[in-house]
Structures are given as C-alpha cells and as structure tokens.
Design a protein around this motif. Structure first.
Motif, PDB file in Angstrom:
ATOM      1  N   GLN A 109     143.936 116.343 117.387  1.00 22.42           N
ATOM      2  CA  GLN A 109     144.484 117.527 118.042  1.00 22.42           C
ATOM      3  C   GLN A 109     145.160 118.476 117.047  1.00 22.42           C
ATOM      4  O   GLN A 109     145.139 119.685 117.227  1.00 22.42           O
ATOM      5  CB  GLN A 109     145.502 117.124 119.107  1.00 22.42           C
ATOM      6  N   LYS A 110     145.754 117.933 115.991  1.00 25.27           N
ATOM      7  CA  LYS A 110     146.536 118.747 115.073  1.00 25.27           C
ATOM      8  C   LYS A 110     145.755 119.215 113.842  1.00 25.27           C
ATOM      9  O   LYS A 110     146.160 120.157 113.175  1.00 25.27           O
ATOM     10  CB  LYS A 110     147.762 117.964 114.629  1.00 25.27           C
ATOM     11  N   ALA A 111     144.643 118.557 113.544  1.00 23.06           N
ATOM     12  CA  ALA A 111     143.879 118.900 112.341  1.00 23.06           C
ATOM     13  C   ALA A 111     143.108 120.195 112.533  1.00 23.06           C
ATOM     14  O   ALA A 111     142.640 120.506 113.619  1.00 23.06           O
ATOM     15  CB  ALA A 111     142.914 117.769 112.014  1.00 23.06           C
ATOM     16  N   ARG A 112     143.010 120.934 111.445  1.00 20.15           N
ATOM     17  CA  ARG A 112     142.228 122.163 111.441  1.00 20.15           C
ATOM     18  C   ARG A 112     140.982 121.913 110.589  1.00 20.15           C
ATOM     19  O   ARG A 112     141.074 121.711 109.381  1.00 20.15           O
ATOM     20  CB  ARG A 112     143.061 123.316 110.889  1.00 20.15           C
ATOM     21  N   LEU A 113     139.830 121.928 111.252  1.00 22.97           N
ATOM     22  CA  LEU A 113     138.559 121.647 110.580  1.00 22.97           C
ATOM     23  C   LEU A 113     138.154 122.833 109.724  1.00 22.97           C
ATOM     24  O   LEU A 113     138.044 123.953 110.214  1.00 22.97           O
ATOM     25  CB  LEU A 113     137.485 121.341 111.624  1.00 22.97           C
ATOM     26  N   LYS A 114     137.948 122.579 108.439  1.00 23.40           N
ATOM     27  CA  LYS A 114     137.509 123.626 107.517  1.00 23.40           C
ATOM     28  C   LYS A 114     135.981 123.681 107.478  1.00 23.40           C
ATOM     29  O   LYS A 114     135.397 124.740 107.631  1.00 23.40           O
ATOM     30  CB  LYS A 114     138.059 123.401 106.108  1.00 23.40           C
ATOM     31  N   TYR A 115     135.367 122.539 107.214  1.00 22.50           N
ATOM     32  CA  TYR A 115     133.905 122.496 107.204  1.00 22.50           C
ATOM     33  C   TYR A 115     133.402 121.089 107.490  1.00 22.50           C
ATOM     34  O   TYR A 115     134.113 120.101 107.293  1.00 22.50           O
ATOM     35  CB  TYR A 115     133.322 123.031 105.889  1.00 22.50           C
ATOM     36  N   LEU A 116     132.177 121.044 107.977  1.00 22.14           N
ATOM     37  CA  LEU A 116     131.459 119.795 108.229  1.00 22.14           C
ATOM     38  C   LEU A 116     130.014 120.020 107.841  1.00 22.14           C
ATOM     39  O   LEU A 116     129.333 120.874 108.418  1.00 22.14           O
ATOM     40  CB  LEU A 116     131.556 119.388 109.701  1.00 22.14           C
ATOM     41  N   PHE A 117     129.561 119.283 106.841  1.00 14.14           N
ATOM     42  CA  PHE A 117     128.180 119.367 106.393  1.00 14.14           C
ATOM     43  C   PHE A 117     127.516 118.021 106.643  1.00 14.14           C
ATOM     44  O   PHE A 117     128.088 116.971 106.330  1.00 14.14           O
ATOM     45  CB  PHE A 117     128.094 119.696 104.901  1.00 14.14           C
ATOM     46  N   VAL A 118     126.318 118.049 107.207  1.00 19.05           N
ATOM     47  CA  VAL A 118     125.545 116.832 107.454  1.00 19.05           C
ATOM     48  C   VAL A 118     124.243 116.944 106.676  1.00 19.05           C
ATOM     49  O   VAL A 118     123.524 117.939 106.778  1.00 19.05           O
ATOM     50  CB  VAL A 118     125.258 116.648 108.965  1.00 19.05           C
ATOM     51  N   TYR A 119     123.969 115.914 105.887  1.00 19.15           N
ATOM     52  CA  TYR A 119     122.739 115.843 105.102  1.00 19.15           C
ATOM     53  C   TYR A 119     121.957 114.625 105.592  1.00 19.15           C
ATOM     54  O   TYR A 119     122.543 113.566 105.813  1.00 19.15           O
ATOM     55  CB  TYR A 119     123.051 115.635 103.615  1.00 19.15           C
ATOM     56  N   TYR A 120     120.652 114.778 105.729  1.00 24.49           N
ATOM     57  CA  TYR A 120     119.849 113.598 106.014  1.00 24.49           C
ATOM     58  C   TYR A 120     118.490 113.703 105.359  1.00 24.49           C
ATOM     59  O   TYR A 120     117.963 114.780 105.120  1.00 24.49           O
ATOM     60  CB  TYR A 120     119.736 113.325 107.519  1.00 24.49           C
ATOM     61  N   ASN A 121     117.949 112.540 105.038  1.00 21.91           N
ATOM     62  CA  ASN A 121     116.627 112.409 104.448  1.00 21.91           C
ATOM     63  C   ASN A 121     115.897 111.354 105.259  1.00 21.91           C
ATOM     64  O   ASN A 121     116.310 110.190 105.289  1.00 21.91           O
ATOM     65  CB  ASN A 121     116.748 111.996 102.978  1.00 21.91           C
ATOM     66  N   VAL A 122     114.846 111.774 105.953  1.00 24.58           N
ATOM     67  CA  VAL A 122     114.130 110.885 106.857  1.00 24.58           C
ATOM     68  C   VAL A 122     112.650 110.929 106.504  1.00 24.58           C
ATOM     69  O   VAL A 122     112.088 111.992 106.247  1.00 24.58           O
ATOM     70  CB  VAL A 122     114.330 111.316 108.337  1.00 24.58           C
ATOM     71  N   GLY A 123     112.024 109.754 106.522  1.00 27.21           N
ATOM     72  CA  GLY A 123     110.587 109.677 106.307  1.00 27.21           C
ATOM     73  C   GLY A 123     110.013 108.458 106.986  1.00 27.21           C
ATOM     74  O   GLY A 123     110.630 107.391 106.999  1.00 27.21           O
ATOM     75  N   LEU A 124     108.827 108.617 107.591  1.00 26.62           N
ATOM     76  CA  LEU A 124     108.187 107.505 108.316  1.00 26.62           C
ATOM     77  C   LEU A 124     106.760 107.239 107.846  1.00 26.62           C
ATOM     78  O   LEU A 124     106.004 106.561 108.524  1.00 26.62           O
ATOM     79  CB  LEU A 124     108.169 107.805 109.822  1.00 26.62           C
ATOM     80  N   CYS A 125     106.346 107.805 106.711  1.00 26.74           N
ATOM     81  CA  CYS A 125     104.979 107.682 106.172  1.00 26.74           C
ATOM     82  C   CYS A 125     103.931 108.346 107.062  1.00 26.74           C
ATOM     83  O   CYS A 125     102.743 108.114 106.890  1.00 26.74           O
ATOM     84  CB  CYS A 125     104.598 106.229 105.919  1.00 26.74           C
ATOM     85  N   ASP A 126     104.343 109.091 108.050  1.00 25.82           N
ATOM     86  CA  ASP A 126     103.437 109.837 108.909  1.00 25.82           C
ATOM     87  C   ASP A 126     104.056 111.218 109.102  1.00 25.82           C
ATOM     88  O   ASP A 126     105.165 111.343 109.606  1.00 25.82           O
ATOM     89  CB  ASP A 126     103.265 109.119 110.256  1.00 25.82           C
ATOM     90  N   ALA A 127     103.319 112.247 108.706  1.00 24.54           N
ATOM     91  CA  ALA A 127     103.875 113.599 108.727  1.00 24.54           C
ATOM     92  C   ALA A 127     104.215 114.050 110.138  1.00 24.54           C
ATOM     93  O   ALA A 127     105.247 114.688 110.363  1.00 24.54           O
ATOM     94  CB  ALA A 127     102.900 114.576 108.077  1.00 24.54           C
ATOM     95  N   PHE A 128     103.382 113.721 111.107  1.00 23.69           N
ATOM     96  CA  PHE A 128     103.623 114.154 112.476  1.00 23.69           C
ATOM     97  C   PHE A 128     104.888 113.507 113.042  1.00 23.69           C
ATOM     98  O   PHE A 128     105.767 114.192 113.569  1.00 23.69           O
ATOM     99  CB  PHE A 128     102.416 113.825 113.356  1.00 23.69           C
ATOM    100  N   LEU A 129     104.993 112.195 112.919  1.00 20.22           N
ATOM    101  CA  LEU A 129     106.173 111.496 113.438  1.00 20.22           C
ATOM    102  C   LEU A 129     107.454 111.903 112.698  1.00 20.22           C
ATOM    103  O   LEU A 129     108.519 112.037 113.307  1.00 20.22           O
ATOM    104  CB  LEU A 129     105.979 109.987 113.354  1.00 20.22           C
ATOM    105  N   THR A 130     107.337 112.125 111.399  1.00 19.98           N
ATOM    106  CA  THR A 130     108.500 112.550 110.618  1.00 19.98           C
ATOM    107  C   THR A 130     108.991 113.923 111.065  1.00 19.98           C
ATOM    108  O   THR A 130     110.192 114.140 111.228  1.00 19.98           O
ATOM    109  CB  THR A 130     108.167 112.566 109.118  1.00 19.98           C
ATOM    110  N   SER A 131     108.069 114.862 111.287  1.00 23.05           N
ATOM    111  CA  SER A 131     108.487 116.201 111.712  1.00 23.05           C
ATOM    112  C   SER A 131     109.064 116.187 113.128  1.00 23.05           C
ATOM    113  O   SER A 131     110.020 116.907 113.413  1.00 23.05           O
ATOM    114  CB  SER A 131     107.322 117.182 111.613  1.00 23.05           C
ATOM    115  N   ILE A 132     108.506 115.356 114.024  1.00 23.27           N
ATOM    116  CA  ILE A 132     109.068 115.232 115.373  1.00 23.27           C
ATOM    117  C   ILE A 132     110.480 114.656 115.302  1.00 23.27           C
ATOM    118  O   ILE A 132     111.405 115.151 115.966  1.00 23.27           O
ATOM    119  CB  ILE A 132     108.172 114.351 116.267  1.00 23.27           C
ATOM    120  N   LEU A 133     110.665 113.620 114.490  1.00 22.35           N
ATOM    121  CA  LEU A 133     111.990 112.996 114.348  1.00 22.35           C
ATOM    122  C   LEU A 133     112.996 113.973 113.740  1.00 22.35           C
ATOM    123  O   LEU A 133     114.133 114.076 114.220  1.00 22.35           O
ATOM    124  CB  LEU A 133     111.896 111.733 113.498  1.00 22.35           C
ATOM    125  N   CYS A 134     112.599 114.714 112.714  1.00 19.31           N
ATOM    126  CA  CYS A 134     113.504 115.706 112.102  1.00 19.31           C
ATOM    127  C   CYS A 134     113.866 116.798 113.098  1.00 19.31           C
ATOM    128  O   CYS A 134     115.020 117.240 113.144  1.00 19.31           O
ATOM    129  CB  CYS A 134     112.863 116.319 110.865  1.00 19.31           C
TER     130      CYS A 134
END
Length: 185
Positions: free
Chosen positions: A92-117
C-alpha cells in the motif's frame, strides 16, 4: 544563542533521513528447465543480497557466496503470517517506479512457440493494465524472445519501488500488532 539552535539540527537530520525515499530494486531470473534461478536485491543501486535458488518439493535451496542453506516452506507458521501482513502494508505504501518482464520461450515448433508467446503477452498486458490502473506513473514493459529452434523456458523480472524508512518501520510494527491480534482470535 547560536549554539542552542545547532542542537535542533540533529533531530532535523534524523527526520529527513526517515522521510527521504529509498529505492529498492529486485532482479529475479528463473530457468524452468534447469529448476534454478537467481535473485539479487539492490538498495539505491548498491547490491545488498545475491542468491541462487532451486525448488525441491516443499524446500527452497538458497546459495550465496559463503554457504548453502535449505529452508522448509511452512505456510502456517507465525513468521509467515507476519511477513504476509508486512507485504500487504508495504504494498500500500510503496511507489512503483518500473516493472520489466523478460522471457525467452521455445518449443522447437514455430507455430506453437508463437501461439505461446502471444498468450503470454496478452496475459502480461492484462496484468500490466491492472497495475497501471492503481499506479499510473509506473513504467511497465515486456521484452519477449521467441526461440523457434530450441526448447527454452526462461523468465526474468526487474522491479524498482521507492519507500521511506518511516514507511518500512511503521509497516513492520503495524504488521506485528495485527498478526498478534489474528493469532489471539
């Protein structure tokens, strides 16, 4: 006369230290396939703690430069109740400055990987929208990387909040009092 007024300088400096904001930054990275991650905590851009962690059943294995410790997760402990109440108070008291989320996902199948991303991006943007409603000045970003030829599952986050020392002390004392009241009931 001048010497008497200098004594007021000491409490003034102490009050200023209590009111000045402290920037707390937490960087977390986790690899789901290797079941290992890293967490690093910074206070005003100075590294405070650094841990490598792994999950094993109900245990968390923490490693730092000096020692390896294994902690059992007990969701009914009184210490966890204090930490839970403290996190509510700080949220309640904290002031959020920034939040960055990074992810690297791969499933060896381009179609499934793009759907998941795409699904991950939509879920993160919905989450960011709810944060932006309550914290309009926060900077929020998603950095995605799709690995179409490999099996990869990595997530990282970088969050920075500002707090005053007074807010931290007040929240901790308030959480101790509230958790003791809950235990009595």
């Amino acid at each position: 006369m001048c010497m008497d007024s200098l004594y007021f300088l000491i409490p003034t400096v102490f009050i200023l230290l209590l009111m000045l904001p402290i920037f707390l930054e937490v960087k977390v990275s986790y690899n789901f396939l290797k079941n290992s991650g890293v967490i690093c905590v910074y206070f005003s851009k100075i590294k405070f703690k650094y841990y490598i962690f792994e999950f094993h059943n109900n245990n968390i294995r923490l490693k730092d430069q000096r020692e390896v410790s294994e902690k059992q997760i007990d969701f009914s402990s009184p210490e966890l109740a204090v930490i839970e109440e403290f996190s509510k108070q700080i949220k309640q008291k904290a002031r959020l400055k920034y939040l960055f989320v990074y992810y690297n996902v791969g499933l060896c199948d381009a179609f499934l990987t793009s759907i998941l991303c795409g699904c991950l991006n939509v879920a993160l943007l919905i989450f960011f929208t709810s944060i932006k409603n309550s914290r309009p000045t926060a900077s929020l970003c998603v950095y995605d990387n799709a690995s179409y030829n490999n099996v990869v599952a990595e997530v990282a986050g970088d969050i920075c909040v500002s707090l005053s020392l007074f807010d931290v002390v007040y929240s901790f004392l308030n959480s101790l009092i509230l958790s003791k009241r809950k235990r009595k009931l």
